[in-house]
Motif scaffolding. Structure first.
Motif, PDB file in Angstrom:
ATOM      1  N   VAL A  19    -100.471-142.093 -32.194  1.00  0.00           N
ATOM      2  CA  VAL A  19    -100.136-142.984 -31.079  1.00  0.00           C
ATOM      3  C   VAL A  19     -99.521-144.237 -31.674  1.00  0.00           C
ATOM      4  O   VAL A  19    -100.068-144.815 -32.620  1.00  0.00           O
ATOM      5  CB  VAL A  19    -101.390-143.349 -30.250  1.00  0.00           C
ATOM      6  CG1 VAL A  19    -101.057-144.401 -29.200  1.00  0.00           C
ATOM      7  CG2 VAL A  19    -101.970-142.100 -29.594  1.00  0.00           C
ATOM      8  N   VAL A  22     -98.613-148.284 -28.011  1.00  0.00           N
ATOM      9  CA  VAL A  22     -98.664-148.007 -26.572  1.00  0.00           C
ATOM     10  C   VAL A  22     -99.165-149.238 -25.822  1.00  0.00           C
ATOM     11  O   VAL A  22    -100.198-149.811 -26.172  1.00  0.00           O
ATOM     12  CB  VAL A  22     -99.581-146.803 -26.281  1.00  0.00           C
ATOM     13  CG1 VAL A  22     -99.934-146.719 -24.802  1.00  0.00           C
ATOM     14  CG2 VAL A  22     -98.915-145.520 -26.748  1.00  0.00           C
ATOM     15  N   ILE A  34    -100.222-140.693 -16.230  1.00  0.00           N
ATOM     16  CA  ILE A  34     -99.653-140.592 -17.572  1.00  0.00           C
ATOM     17  C   ILE A  34     -99.237-139.143 -17.776  1.00  0.00           C
ATOM     18  O   ILE A  34    -100.066-138.236 -17.696  1.00  0.00           O
ATOM     19  CB  ILE A  34    -100.658-141.021 -18.661  1.00  0.00           C
ATOM     20  CG1 ILE A  34    -101.138-142.451 -18.427  1.00  0.00           C
ATOM     21  CG2 ILE A  34    -100.021-140.909 -20.040  1.00  0.00           C
ATOM     22  CD1 ILE A  34    -102.127-142.949 -19.474  1.00  0.00           C
ATOM     23  N   GLY A  36     -96.521-136.136 -19.852  1.00  0.00           N
ATOM     24  CA  GLY A  36     -95.832-135.791 -21.092  1.00  0.00           C
ATOM     25  C   GLY A  36     -96.315-134.445 -21.598  1.00  0.00           C
ATOM     26  O   GLY A  36     -97.328-133.918 -21.148  1.00  0.00           O
ATOM     27  N   SER A  40     -98.271-135.356 -26.956  1.00  0.00           N
ATOM     28  CA  SER A  40     -97.547-136.625 -26.778  1.00  0.00           C
ATOM     29  C   SER A  40     -98.443-137.853 -26.920  1.00  0.00           C
ATOM     30  O   SER A  40     -97.956-138.982 -26.871  1.00  0.00           O
ATOM     31  CB  SER A  40     -96.836-136.644 -25.414  1.00  0.00           C
ATOM     32  OG  SER A  40     -97.765-136.512 -24.359  1.00  0.00           O
ATOM     33  N   LYS A  42    -101.299-138.602 -24.990  1.00  0.00           N
ATOM     34  CA  LYS A  42    -101.913-139.087 -23.745  1.00  0.00           C
ATOM     35  C   LYS A  42    -103.431-139.192 -23.886  1.00  0.00           C
ATOM     36  O   LYS A  42    -104.024-140.257 -23.653  1.00  0.00           O
ATOM     37  CB  LYS A  42    -101.570-138.139 -22.580  1.00  0.00           C
ATOM     38  CG  LYS A  42    -100.102-137.862 -22.395  1.00  0.00           C
ATOM     39  CD  LYS A  42     -99.816-136.965 -21.200  1.00  0.00           C
ATOM     40  CE  LYS A  42    -100.449-135.587 -21.266  1.00  0.00           C
ATOM     41  NZ  LYS A  42     -99.949-134.764 -22.383  1.00  0.00           N
ATOM     42  N   SER A  45    -104.768-141.651 -26.712  1.00  0.00           N
ATOM     43  CA  SER A  45    -104.704-143.067 -26.317  1.00  0.00           C
ATOM     44  C   SER A  45    -105.936-143.469 -25.520  1.00  0.00           C
ATOM     45  O   SER A  45    -106.532-144.529 -25.767  1.00  0.00           O
ATOM     46  CB  SER A  45    -103.445-143.323 -25.469  1.00  0.00           C
ATOM     47  OG  SER A  45    -102.277-143.048 -26.197  1.00  0.00           O
ATOM     48  N   MET A 223     -95.010-140.361 -21.671  1.00  0.00           N
ATOM     49  CA  MET A 223     -95.212-140.437 -23.115  1.00  0.00           C
ATOM     50  C   MET A 223     -94.524-139.281 -23.825  1.00  0.00           C
ATOM     51  O   MET A 223     -94.455-138.168 -23.304  1.00  0.00           O
ATOM     52  CB  MET A 223     -96.709-140.442 -23.461  1.00  0.00           C
ATOM     53  CG  MET A 223     -97.423-141.717 -23.045  1.00  0.00           C
ATOM     54  SD  MET A 223     -99.112-141.842 -23.707  1.00  0.00           S
ATOM     55  CE  MET A 223     -98.798-141.979 -25.479  1.00  0.00           C
ATOM     56  N   TYR A 224     -94.030-139.590 -25.022  1.00  0.00           N
ATOM     57  CA  TYR A 224     -93.392-138.568 -25.862  1.00  0.00           C
ATOM     58  C   TYR A 224     -93.675-138.906 -27.317  1.00  0.00           C
ATOM     59  O   TYR A 224     -93.409-140.029 -27.777  1.00  0.00           O
ATOM     60  CB  TYR A 224     -91.884-138.532 -25.620  1.00  0.00           C
ATOM     61  CG  TYR A 224     -91.175-137.502 -26.483  1.00  0.00           C
ATOM     62  CD1 TYR A 224     -91.225-136.151 -26.154  1.00  0.00           C
ATOM     63  CD2 TYR A 224     -90.481-137.888 -27.627  1.00  0.00           C
ATOM     64  CE1 TYR A 224     -90.596-135.204 -26.950  1.00  0.00           C
ATOM     65  CE2 TYR A 224     -89.854-136.943 -28.427  1.00  0.00           C
ATOM     66  CZ  TYR A 224     -89.914-135.598 -28.080  1.00  0.00           C
ATOM     67  OH  TYR A 224     -89.296-134.658 -28.869  1.00  0.00           O
ATOM     68  N   GLU A 227     -95.530-142.160 -28.067  1.00  0.00           N
ATOM     69  CA  GLU A 227     -94.980-143.418 -27.560  1.00  0.00           C
ATOM     70  C   GLU A 227     -94.784-143.364 -26.051  1.00  0.00           C
ATOM     71  O   GLU A 227     -94.522-142.297 -25.486  1.00  0.00           O
ATOM     72  CB  GLU A 227     -93.626-143.723 -28.207  1.00  0.00           C
ATOM     73  CG  GLU A 227     -93.667-143.940 -29.699  1.00  0.00           C
ATOM     74  CD  GLU A 227     -92.308-144.290 -30.267  1.00  0.00           C
ATOM     75  OE1 GLU A 227     -92.266-144.989 -31.285  1.00  0.00           O
ATOM     76  OE2 GLU A 227     -91.281-143.865 -29.690  1.00  0.00           O
ATOM     77  N   VAL A 228     -94.885-144.508 -25.404  1.00  0.00           N
ATOM     78  CA  VAL A 228     -94.467-144.619 -24.011  1.00  0.00           C
ATOM     79  C   VAL A 228     -92.950-144.738 -24.007  1.00  0.00           C
ATOM     80  O   VAL A 228     -92.386-145.635 -24.651  1.00  0.00           O
ATOM     81  CB  VAL A 228     -95.098-145.846 -23.335  1.00  0.00           C
ATOM     82  CG1 VAL A 228     -94.509-146.052 -21.934  1.00  0.00           C
ATOM     83  CG2 VAL A 228     -96.607-145.694 -23.237  1.00  0.00           C
TER      84      VAL A 228
END
Length: 323
Positions: A19, A22, A34, A36, A40, A42, A45, A223-224, A227-228
């Motif tokens: 992560v 973020v 959220i 993705g 990713s 999610k 985080s 998110m990918y 990252e957002v």
């Protein structure tokens, strides 16, 4: 002031940053979706927010503020008072989250005793009330049941009951309908939204289902690769996605490919530890890639509706604004 404010949250496992920086906010009474692909970042985080990242994972952030309290520098005793009580989480797999050696009633009572100091008849009555609140049939008998005696949908309802036992201000639901049939999925989502409105909770909904996000959320963070890449209010992100990855996610919805011989897809996979591009993390897969994208990492920039991590954020017509 936001109920939850996260600034530049990162989670590192050895040399791999799962992560990366973020930043998110959630207001009281708001539902944030959220979305993705798997991998990713999610769930990681939110596990970091809950303090559930074990060694060798390392969590850093510029700020973790919840309801005016600093979670980043709080003492362990302070965090224990908040996590599970004011901030609660519903995990992906209910059956693996429930202890198979204890009855449903015992696990609910343990939560009530730990956070609210309830015991005896008071705790048992509250446990029964919670099971009835999440619409479990024959709730009194279910108190004596073990997790393996419940269906997937019933187990998920028990997890929701445990999460809302102390009337949390923020509820995090991590793929709450995974592995459930379509009818039960709808029932669980209706239940979550109903409880969120009743208690004016902030709700973070982690999901792959964009249809659910469109129906219940007010804002979305996409998110990918840790990252957002975009944030936006729900109506705008569906009508005018600004990031190529968001556009690709929406294009992959089957309804958008009616009449086509194949479903729309985004070639390639999410980069892992050993194949991360030097520039934009989406550059190997992006249909709009430019030379700059291969060497420079784009910051999260303001758009008319929210933010997007792209040098060439898409315009209203769905093409790059410049380049």
């Amino acid at each position: 002031m936001s109920l939850l404010q996260i600034e530049n949250l990162s989670v590192q496992f050895g040399a791999f940053r799962a992560v990366n920086n973020v930043s998110l906010t959630v207001n009281r009474g708001e539902i944030l979706g959220i979305v993705g692909e798997s991998g990713s970042g999610k769930s990681v985080s939110m596990l970091a927010l809950m303090g559930l990242i074990d060694a060798p994972g390392v969590v850093t952030a510029d700020a973790l503020q919840f309801d005016g309290q600093d979670l980043l520098h709080a003492r362990p005793a302070q965090k224990r008072k908040l996590i599970g009580k004011d901030v609660a989480m519903i995990f992906q797999d209910a059956l693996s989250s429930l202890n198979p050696a204890f009855t449903i009633g015992a696990q609910l009572v343990e939560t009530l005793k730990l956070h609210l100091g309830l015991s005896g008849a008071a705790a048992r009555n509250r446990a029964l009330e919670l099971l009835e609140l999440v619409e479990i049939p024959d709730a009194r008998a279910r108190l004596a049941a073990y997790p393996h005696q419940l269906s997937g949908g019933m187990s998920q309802r028990v997890m929701i009951a445990m999460a809302i036992a102390c009337n949390p201000k923020l509820l995090i639901a991590d793929e709450p309908t995974t592995a459930l049939d379509v009818t039960v999925q709808a029932q669980i989502m209706d239940l979550l939204v109903s409880l969120q409105k009743q208690h004016d909770m902030g709700l973070i909904l982690i999901t792959h289902d964009l249809a659910v996000v469109a129906e219940v959320a007010q804002r979305v963070a996409v998110m990918y690769a840790g990252e957002v890449v975009e944030t936006s209010p729900v109506p705008d992100i569906f009508s005018t996605p600004r990031h190529p990855y968001t556009q690709a996610l929406l294009a992959s919805i089957p309804e958008h490919s009616k009449g086509a011989s194949r479903l729309a897809t985004l070639p390639g996979v999410v980069p892992g530890q050993y194949d991360r591009p030097a520039g934009c993390l989406l550059s190997p897969r992006c249909p709009y890639v430019q030379p700059r994208c291969h060497t420079e990492h784009p910051p999260l920039q303001a758009t008319p509706q929210g933010t997007a991590r792209c040098f060439y954020a898409l315009n209203d017509a769905g093409s790059p604004t410049h380049g």
